[in-house]
Structures are given as structure tokens and as C-alpha cells.
Design an enzyme around this catalytic site. Structure first.
Site, PDB file in Angstrom:
ATOM      1  N   HIS A  19      -0.098 -32.324 -14.672  1.00 45.24           N
ATOM      2  CA  HIS A  19       0.176 -32.994 -13.404  1.00 45.24           C
ATOM      3  C   HIS A  19       1.429 -32.381 -12.800  1.00 45.24           C
ATOM      4  O   HIS A  19       2.023 -31.455 -13.378  1.00 45.24           O
ATOM      5  CB  HIS A  19       0.321 -34.499 -13.597  1.00 45.24           C
ATOM      6  CG  HIS A  19       1.480 -34.919 -14.447  1.00 45.24           C
ATOM      7  ND1 HIS A  19       1.590 -34.597 -15.789  1.00 45.24           N
ATOM      8  CD2 HIS A  19       2.601 -35.641 -14.147  1.00 45.24           C
ATOM      9  CE1 HIS A  19       2.706 -35.105 -16.272  1.00 45.24           C
ATOM     10  NE2 HIS A  19       3.338 -35.739 -15.300  1.00 45.24           N
ATOM     11  N   HIS A  40       4.526 -33.760 -11.898  1.00 43.48           N
ATOM     12  CA  HIS A  40       5.896 -34.241 -12.044  1.00 43.48           C
ATOM     13  C   HIS A  40       6.770 -33.070 -12.492  1.00 43.48           C
ATOM     14  O   HIS A  40       6.331 -32.198 -13.246  1.00 43.48           O
ATOM     15  CB  HIS A  40       5.964 -35.387 -13.051  1.00 43.48           C
ATOM     16  CG  HIS A  40       5.557 -36.711 -12.455  1.00 43.48           C
ATOM     17  ND1 HIS A  40       5.064 -37.737 -13.216  1.00 43.48           N
ATOM     18  CD2 HIS A  40       5.583 -37.155 -11.163  1.00 43.48           C
ATOM     19  CE1 HIS A  40       4.794 -38.780 -12.423  1.00 43.48           C
ATOM     20  NE2 HIS A  40       5.097 -38.434 -11.177  1.00 43.48           N
ATOM     21  N   ASP A  63       9.178 -32.384 -14.573  1.00 45.83           N
ATOM     22  CA  ASP A  63       9.433 -31.973 -15.953  1.00 45.83           C
ATOM     23  C   ASP A  63       8.224 -31.279 -16.573  1.00 45.83           C
ATOM     24  O   ASP A  63       8.306 -30.789 -17.699  1.00 45.83           O
ATOM     25  CB  ASP A  63       9.859 -33.172 -16.810  1.00 45.83           C
ATOM     26  CG  ASP A  63       8.905 -34.352 -16.742  1.00 45.83           C
ATOM     27  OD1 ASP A  63       8.371 -34.619 -15.658  1.00 45.83           O
ATOM     28  OD2 ASP A  63       8.708 -35.018 -17.781  1.00 45.83           O
ATOM     29  N   HIS A  64       7.120 -31.200 -15.824  1.00 44.00           N
ATOM     30  CA  HIS A  64       5.914 -30.528 -16.320  1.00 44.00           C
ATOM     31  C   HIS A  64       5.546 -29.278 -15.514  1.00 44.00           C
ATOM     32  O   HIS A  64       4.565 -28.618 -15.857  1.00 44.00           O
ATOM     33  CB  HIS A  64       4.740 -31.500 -16.305  1.00 44.00           C
ATOM     34  CG  HIS A  64       4.922 -32.663 -17.227  1.00 44.00           C
ATOM     35  ND1 HIS A  64       4.375 -32.727 -18.487  1.00 44.00           N
ATOM     36  CD2 HIS A  64       5.635 -33.812 -17.065  1.00 44.00           C
ATOM     37  CE1 HIS A  64       4.721 -33.870 -19.065  1.00 44.00           C
ATOM     38  NE2 HIS A  64       5.493 -34.546 -18.215  1.00 44.00           N
ATOM     39  N   HIS A  84      -2.132 -41.921 -15.068  1.00 43.45           N
ATOM     40  CA  HIS A  84      -0.683 -41.816 -14.888  1.00 43.45           C
ATOM     41  C   HIS A  84      -0.222 -42.173 -13.476  1.00 43.45           C
ATOM     42  O   HIS A  84       0.902 -41.881 -13.095  1.00 43.45           O
ATOM     43  CB  HIS A  84      -0.213 -40.403 -15.258  1.00 43.45           C
ATOM     44  CG  HIS A  84       1.273 -40.280 -15.385  1.00 43.45           C
ATOM     45  ND1 HIS A  84       2.031 -41.138 -16.145  1.00 43.45           N
ATOM     46  CD2 HIS A  84       2.155 -39.384 -14.840  1.00 43.45           C
ATOM     47  CE1 HIS A  84       3.306 -40.790 -16.065  1.00 43.45           C
ATOM     48  NE2 HIS A  84       3.409 -39.739 -15.280  1.00 43.45           N
ATOM     49  N   ASP A 127       1.542 -37.257 -19.965  1.00 47.70           N
ATOM     50  CA  ASP A 127       1.830 -38.550 -19.362  1.00 47.70           C
ATOM     51  C   ASP A 127       0.585 -39.366 -19.022  1.00 47.70           C
ATOM     52  O   ASP A 127      -0.179 -39.021 -18.115  1.00 47.70           O
ATOM     53  CB  ASP A 127       2.655 -38.348 -18.090  1.00 47.70           C
ATOM     54  CG  ASP A 127       3.948 -37.602 -18.362  1.00 47.70           C
ATOM     55  OD1 ASP A 127       4.058 -36.968 -19.426  1.00 47.70           O
ATOM     56  OD2 ASP A 127       4.844 -37.653 -17.509  1.00 47.70           O
ATOM     57  N   HIS A 142       7.601 -35.204 -25.961  1.00 44.35           N
ATOM     58  CA  HIS A 142       7.906 -35.823 -24.673  1.00 44.35           C
ATOM     59  C   HIS A 142       8.682 -37.123 -24.894  1.00 44.35           C
ATOM     60  O   HIS A 142       8.270 -38.207 -24.490  1.00 44.35           O
ATOM     61  CB  HIS A 142       6.615 -36.080 -23.892  1.00 44.35           C
ATOM     62  CG  HIS A 142       6.823 -36.396 -22.440  1.00 44.35           C
ATOM     63  ND1 HIS A 142       7.071 -37.671 -21.994  1.00 44.35           N
ATOM     64  CD2 HIS A 142       6.825 -35.621 -21.331  1.00 44.35           C
ATOM     65  CE1 HIS A 142       7.202 -37.679 -20.682  1.00 44.35           C
ATOM     66  NE2 HIS A 142       7.058 -36.418 -20.250  1.00 44.35           N
TER      67      HIS A 142
END
EC number: 3.1.26.11
Length: 304
Positions: free
Chosen positions: A63, A65, A67-68, A141, A208, A266
């Protein structure tokens, strides 16, 4: 010699810590190198882990976000700078195609990379090759998110004693494997006579999400499950609110899905002791448990 291992580049969640970089995971699978969820700083973590840009053949985002995915610009530019000769395929939620375009072209650079975008728009297979097939399943998520599953086809293992008993050797073995049968010493010998089933290996990557059908579909029967465990179970209410999993929930998925090796990662910055994640999972799951640390290497378990 084929290599199948997970190289952990980062294990933090939204906020990195002194010990944990943002996400990043490279799965070495024979000739493939699947880079999952490269967060900010992934290019430097690759250097520290001894991962070359040329090792990457696929980029898989669960996805969008930060941090990914915020490591995508640096990784793509490094791939181009190193003039990686092979195509690199990028999988990501199709609804975020504009985000991927912005990440890919975040700043000017001399782009000579053959980067092939293959957005994910539904559950099902994504790609097939010598490695087997890669598939995706939707997660829960609050924004479009997908987990990934790599499946090697089942095969057979040749039995040396059975081959010798039938007088089959050398090129005859390859003929038998190709055709399914061969005439040896005046007798028809089938592949089943001199082999036994060899289950293909399986790997799943889940970030997530709350518990959902997709989580279980991805995890079913895998040799290695890499799965988020952002929270401990004492904070399950927070996990539910933010659509994440606890270590106990991840362990329950592994136990109910016949997983062999469980890799927890994570982690929220609120926790100081990684052993808590192991202990919580071990109370539920009796298989191998790895609490991921940055720069560690985790071998895919040997075949069943």
C-alpha cells in the site's frame, strides 16, 4: 546453487527508531529478487546488508503509506544509475497508480531502467515464471492494500535406488522426467516408479491489516510467513482502531494455517523489548518464530 532467503532491511512501523529502519524486505528466490515495501532509507540499508541493485527483479508494494513506499525513488534511481540490464516489474495497488508515478519521478534523473508497471486491481495471480507464480489478496487497512504469496509448483524427487534398480542413468533420467515414462531393459518404467512427490515451497508477505479472509488465504500452508505484528495483545484495541495486527493474532494465523516459519515485523516504537513479541507468539504458535531485526537474514526452511 539456488538461494532462498529473506534479507530484512527494516522493521519499524510508522516511526523509525535508533535500531529499526522503515520497512524493507528482499526475498532471494533462486534467480528472483523481490523487494517488498521499501520505506525511507532502503537504499542505505541495502548497502549495509550487502544487497546490490542488480539483485532486484521485482518491487512489490502492499500500500502507499510512507513507511512502505518512500524508498521507491532512491531504489529506482539506483537501479538506473547502476544500469541494471534486466527488466524490473513493479506491483502496487492500482488505485495508487498516481502515487507510484510521483514516487518513480520524484526528482530528475537519467532514466535508463526498464521498469514495467503491473498494478494490482483484484485478487488473483499476477505473474508466472520459473519461480512459480506470484499472487495477491486484498487486505483490510482502510485504504487499498494487498498481500503477496509466492507459490512454487509441486514436483517430484527422483529416487536413486529405484533408478539404479531399473538400470536408468544419465540422459535417460532427463528423458523420463520430460516424457513421464521410458523403456528400460525391455520394460516400461513410469516416473511414478522411480520418484516421490516433492511439495513446492510457498512464501507469504502480509503488512498493515486487520484480520480478514485475505490474511488467511495468503498464509495457508506457507513455509515462511512474514507478517506485521505492530502491537502486543494488551493493546489490541489500538490495533483494531488503526487496522493492524497484534503478535498474538499473527501467531494465531500461523497456527491455524499450518505455517512453518513465522517472521514477525513492523513493530511500533512504543515497545522496547522484542522478546515480548516472541513470548506472546510462542504461547500460541509452536513452529519456528523469528522476531525480525534490521539486516538479519532468514533462510526459507528446507523442503518438507
Amino acid at each position: 546453487m539456488s538461494v532462498r532467503e529473506l534479507v530484512v532491511l527494516g522493521t519499524a512501523s510508522q516511526v523509525p527508531t535508533r535500531r529499526r529502519n522503515h520497512n524493507g524486505y528482499l526475498l532471494r528466490w533462486d534467480g528472483e529478487g523481490l523487494l517488498f515495501d521499501p520505506g525511507d532509507g532502503t537504499q542505505r540499508q541495502m548497502l549495509l546488508a550487502g544487497v546490490a541493485a542488480s539483485d532486484i527483479t521485482r518491487i512489490c508494494l502492499t500500500h502507499f503509506h510512507g513507511d512502505h513506499c518512500l524508498g521507491v525513488p532512491g531504489v529506482v534511481q539506483r537501479l538506473s544509475l547502476d544500469r541494471v540490464p534486466h527488466p524490473v516489474t513493479a506491483h502496487f495497488p492500482g488505485s495508487g497508480a498516481e502515487y507510484f508515478r510521483r514516487l518513480r519521478h520524484a526528482s530528475p534523473f537519467h532514466d535508463v531502467l526498464d521498469l514495467r508497471e503491473e498494478p494490482v486491481t483484484s485478487d488473483g495471480p499476477l505473474s508466472t515464471g520459473p519461480f512459480g507464480h506470484l499472487e495477491a489478496r486484498a487486505l483490510d487497512h482502510g485504504m487499498d492494500a494487498y498481500g503477496y504469496r509466492l507459490v512454487e509448483p509441486d514436483g517430484v524427487r527422483m529416487l536413486p535406488d529405484a533408478l539404479a534398480a531399473h538400470g536408468i542413468s544419465g540422459p535417460e533420467i532427463r528423458t523420463l522426467q520430460r516424457d513421464g515414462e521410458i523403456v528400460a531393459n525391455g520394460r516400461t518404467v513410469t516416473l511414478a516408479d522411480v520418484s516421490e512427490p516433492r511439495p513446492g515451497q510457498r512464501f507469504a508477505f502480509i503488512m498493515d491489516t486487520r484480520l480478514c479472509d485475505g490474511v488467511y488465504a495468503l498464509a495457508e500452508g506457507v513455509d515462511m510467513l512474514v507478517i506485521e505484528s505492530t502491537f502486543l495483545d494488551r493493546d489490541r484495541a489500538l490495533a483494531e482502531d488503526y487496522r493492524h495486527l497484534t503478535a498474538a493474532q499473527a501467531a494465531r494465523v500461523a497456527a491455524e494455517s499450518s505455517v512453518r516459519t513465522l517472521v514477525l515485523t513492523h513493530f511500533s516504537q512504543r515497545y522496547d523489548d522484542p522478546a515480548e513479541f516472541h513470548d506472546e507468539a510462542a504461547a500460541i504458535f509452536s513452529g519456528d518464530i523469528v522476531v525480525a531485526e534490521d539486516l538479519m537474514r532468514v533462510p526459507v526452511p528446507k523442503r518438507r
